[in-house]
Write an enzyme that holds these catalytic residues in place. Structure first.
Site, PDB file in Angstrom:
ATOM      1  N   GLU A 209       0.821  -1.217   0.000  1.00  0.00           N
ATOM      2  CA  GLU A 209       0.000   0.000   0.000  1.00  0.00           C
ATOM      3  C   GLU A 209       0.853   1.263   0.000  1.00  0.00           C
ATOM      4  O   GLU A 209       0.353   2.352   0.261  1.00  0.00           O
ATOM      5  CB  GLU A 209      -0.958  -0.021   1.186  1.00  0.00           C
ATOM      6  CG  GLU A 209      -1.914  -1.206   1.113  1.00  0.00           C
ATOM      7  CD  GLU A 209      -2.995  -1.175   2.170  1.00  0.00           C
ATOM      8  OE1 GLU A 209      -2.915  -0.345   3.095  1.00  0.00           O
ATOM      9  OE2 GLU A 209      -3.920  -2.001   2.066  1.00  0.00           O
ATOM     10  N   LYS A 349     -16.054  -1.099   1.449  1.00  0.00           N
ATOM     11  CA  LYS A 349     -15.267  -1.691   0.370  1.00  0.00           C
ATOM     12  C   LYS A 349     -16.222  -2.291  -0.646  1.00  0.00           C
ATOM     13  O   LYS A 349     -17.009  -3.193  -0.325  1.00  0.00           O
ATOM     14  CB  LYS A 349     -14.355  -2.787   0.926  1.00  0.00           C
ATOM     15  CG  LYS A 349     -13.160  -2.265   1.731  1.00  0.00           C
ATOM     16  CD  LYS A 349     -12.432  -3.426   2.413  1.00  0.00           C
ATOM     17  CE  LYS A 349     -11.044  -3.037   2.896  1.00  0.00           C
ATOM     18  NZ  LYS A 349     -10.433  -4.103   3.734  1.00  0.00           N
ATOM     19  N   SER A 376     -12.724   2.608   1.164  1.00  0.00           N
ATOM     20  CA  SER A 376     -11.374   2.017   1.198  1.00  0.00           C
ATOM     21  C   SER A 376     -10.985   1.275  -0.069  1.00  0.00           C
ATOM     22  O   SER A 376     -11.816   0.620  -0.709  1.00  0.00           O
ATOM     23  CB  SER A 376     -11.292   1.049   2.379  1.00  0.00           C
ATOM     24  OG  SER A 376     -10.085   0.309   2.358  1.00  0.00           O
ATOM     25  N   ARG A 378      -8.239  -1.729  -1.649  1.00  0.00           N
ATOM     26  CA  ARG A 378      -7.819  -3.038  -1.167  1.00  0.00           C
ATOM     27  C   ARG A 378      -6.311  -3.157  -1.337  1.00  0.00           C
ATOM     28  O   ARG A 378      -5.709  -2.420  -2.124  1.00  0.00           O
ATOM     29  CB  ARG A 378      -8.500  -4.178  -1.959  1.00  0.00           C
ATOM     30  CG  ARG A 378     -10.003  -4.219  -1.925  1.00  0.00           C
ATOM     31  CD  ARG A 378     -10.647  -4.396  -0.579  1.00  0.00           C
ATOM     32  NE  ARG A 378     -10.100  -5.352   0.339  1.00  0.00           N
ATOM     33  CZ  ARG A 378     -10.765  -6.403   0.849  1.00  0.00           C
ATOM     34  NH1 ARG A 378     -12.008  -6.640   0.465  1.00  0.00           N
ATOM     35  NH2 ARG A 378     -10.213  -7.186   1.741  1.00  0.00           N
ATOM     36  N   LYS A 400      -9.590   5.978   2.432  1.00  0.00           N
ATOM     37  CA  LYS A 400      -8.294   5.358   2.718  1.00  0.00           C
ATOM     38  C   LYS A 400      -7.782   4.716   1.439  1.00  0.00           C
ATOM     39  O   LYS A 400      -8.420   3.810   0.899  1.00  0.00           O
ATOM     40  CB  LYS A 400      -8.494   4.308   3.821  1.00  0.00           C
ATOM     41  CG  LYS A 400      -7.268   3.520   4.191  1.00  0.00           C
ATOM     42  CD  LYS A 400      -7.511   2.670   5.434  1.00  0.00           C
ATOM     43  CE  LYS A 400      -7.778   1.220   5.068  1.00  0.00           C
ATOM     44  NZ  LYS A 400      -7.652   0.303   6.230  1.00  0.00           N
TER      45      LYS A 400
HETATM   46  P1  PGA Z   1      -7.101  -5.650   2.591  1.00  0.00           P
HETATM   47  O1  PGA Z   1      -6.473  -4.543   3.530  1.00  0.00           O
HETATM   48  O2  PGA Z   1      -7.690  -4.971   1.430  1.00  0.00           O
HETATM   49  O3  PGA Z   1      -5.966  -6.496   2.260  1.00  0.00           O
HETATM   50  O4  PGA Z   1      -8.109  -6.406   3.361  1.00  0.00           O
HETATM   51  C1  PGA Z   1      -7.050  -3.303   3.772  1.00  0.00           C
HETATM   52  C2  PGA Z   1      -7.566  -3.188   5.178  1.00  0.00           C
HETATM   53  O5  PGA Z   1      -7.430  -4.092   5.990  1.00  0.00           O
HETATM   54  O6  PGA Z   1      -8.155  -2.170   5.518  1.00  0.00           O
HETATM   55 ZN    ZN Z   2      -8.686  -3.109   7.623  1.00  0.00          ZN
END
Ligand code: PGA
Ligand code: ZN
Length: 440
Positions: A209, A349, A376, A378, A400
């Site tokens: 990220e 998400k 958010s 990923r 985010k």
């Molecule tokens: P992930 O991570 O997309 O790998 O689940 C992002 C988060 O945990 O917020």
């Molecule tokens: Zn998370």
């Protein structure tokens, strides 16, 4: 009218196969690429992977692609692309699985169609995607979110000893989104210099990220470092901090405790690193008091309802407690969280829920319940900036999308800069209203 729908295999930011969907209408061809999580919890919609270990370690998406081309296409060809709700319902009906997780055709297949349809709908109306989504959501105030930059990484994605997965900078005191970007970028570069000085240049390599993952074991030390970098830039009055503990990753089922040393084998864990939920809560209170941590995501295991309830009761007024793995952008999970007061915000998400309409519904429900909403990315994301338009159009107040580094992360922030320009003097930055943007 939708004339054709087809999918192809592309690759996400981690080099894993994913699908791109193309929707063809009289106005042209509209595309969307589907992201993928690293720690997909059990409460998320189902991501369909081929499972053929000889190809891409089982991560191929040829079945999902076939499902788009053979079944989902037939379900929506001929429909009006501005009818997002009708189309998303047709996709859900076509899937027909009774587990609510879109497991027959795959939430990844369904989401790709749903997102590409939104773009086609916006084009038919002749307006930008964020305005189209804003219309679909009943026209809440379009808003530029506080960008939540994950600049320091730990947890299961990082090679260091940190249990907390993300340390996040939130420029809530910025005057505009553009200003927030400047603050985030300056802090990021200062942090990079400080890490290079202290841990050597190799420690400035970045994770999935875009965050740094220097060799630090203590969460408090990471917060200390971040605080120092922020102070060096002089932006300390304009930023607040957040963390994503992603605590399901270090919850130890056997002992019922949280293992802050979880990346070592069990035998090596010193007893003081095995924390009860109460110990953890005490730590979170310290982070809030000493470092201005104002937002904590997934503080406990996804099924540790009692601890979520205790924390929300004691700290909920002061800080945002976000459910990511805890809620899975799942309506039933959100309803019970509101009823039982076990958190006060949702991490939204798209691929946890599977359609644009359901994401809008989740946002509406959260908002009407007084919950904060952070849109958010990923861990496995792409150059598709869809969530930037989603976030601005819904006016959620928070986004985010990782550090200001790696173009799949910047794609979202850059798109928001364009949206801010497009809005001109009508642009509204969420700022201090990041938790309750509807008050602005
Ligand atoms: P992930 O991570 O997309 O790998 O689940 C992002 C988060 O945990 O917020
Ligand atoms: Zn998370």
């Amino acid at each position: 009218r939708i004339k054709d729908v087809r999918a192809r295999q592309l690759f996400d930011s981690r080099g894993s196969p994913t699908l791109e969907v193309e929707v063809e209408t009289d106005d042209g061809c509209f595309r969307a690429i589907v992201p993928a999580g690293s720690s997909s919890g059990p409460y998320e919609a189902h991501e369909l992977r081929d499972g053929d270990l000889k190809l891409f370690n089982g991560n191929g998406v040829s079945k999902a692609i076939k499902n788009v081309n053979n079944e989902l296409a037939v379900a929506v060809i001929g429909m009006d692309p501005t009818d997002q709700q009708g189309i998303d319902q047709a996709l859900i009906d076509c899937d027909g699985s009774d587990d609510g997780k879109k497991s027959r055709l795959g939430a990844n297949a369904i989401l790709g169609v749903s997102m590409a349809v939104s773009r086609a709908g916006a084009a038919k109306k002749g307006i930008p995607l964020y305005k189209h989504i804003n219309n679909l959501a009943g026209n809440p105030t379009v808003m530029l979110p506080v960008p939540c930059f994950n600049v320091l990484s730990g947890g299961s994605r990082a090679g260091n000893g940190l249990s907390v997965q993300e340390f996040i900078v939130m420029p809530t005191g910025a005057e505009s989104f553009k200003h927030a970007m400047q603050i985030g970028v300056e802090i990021y570069h200062k942090l990079k210099d400080m890490i290079a000085d202290k841990f050597g240049k190799a420690a400035t390599n970045v994770d999935d990220e875009g965050g740094f993952a220097p060799d630090i074991d203590e969460n408090g030390e990471a917060l200390e470092l971040l605080k120092a970098a922020i102070k060096e830039t002089g932006h300390q009055e304009l930023v607040q901090l957040g963390i994503d503990a992603a605590a399901s990753e270090f919850y130890d089922n056997q002992s019922g405790k949280y293992n802050l040393n979880f990346k070592q084998t069990e035998q090596q864990t010193p007893p003081e690193k095995m924390k009860t939920a109460n110990d953890l809560l005490r730590l979170y209170k310290l982070y809030a008091a000493n470092y201005g941590v104002i937002s904590i995501e997934d503080p406990f295991d996804k099924d540790d309802y009692a601890s979520y309830g205790r924390m929300t009761g004691e700290l909920g007024e002061l800080i945002q407690i976000i459910g990511d793995d805890f809620l899975g952008t799942n309506m039933q999970r959100m309803e019970s969280a509101v009823e039982q007061n076990t958190c006060n915000a949702v991490l939204l998400k798209l691929n946890q829920v599977g359609t644009v309409t359901e994401a809008i519904e989740a946002n509406d429900f959260a908002r009407n319940s007084g919950f904060g909403v952070m849109v958010s990315h990923r861990a496995g994301d792409t150059e598709d900036s869809f969530i930037a338009a989603l976030c601005a159009g819904l006016g959620t107040g928070q986004l985010k999308s990782g550090a200001p580094c790696r173009s799949e992360r910047l794609a979202k922030y850059n798109e928001l800069l364009r949206i801010e320009d497009d809005l001109g003097s009508n642009a509204v930055y969420a700022g201090d209203y990041w938790r309750d943007p509807w008050m602005l």
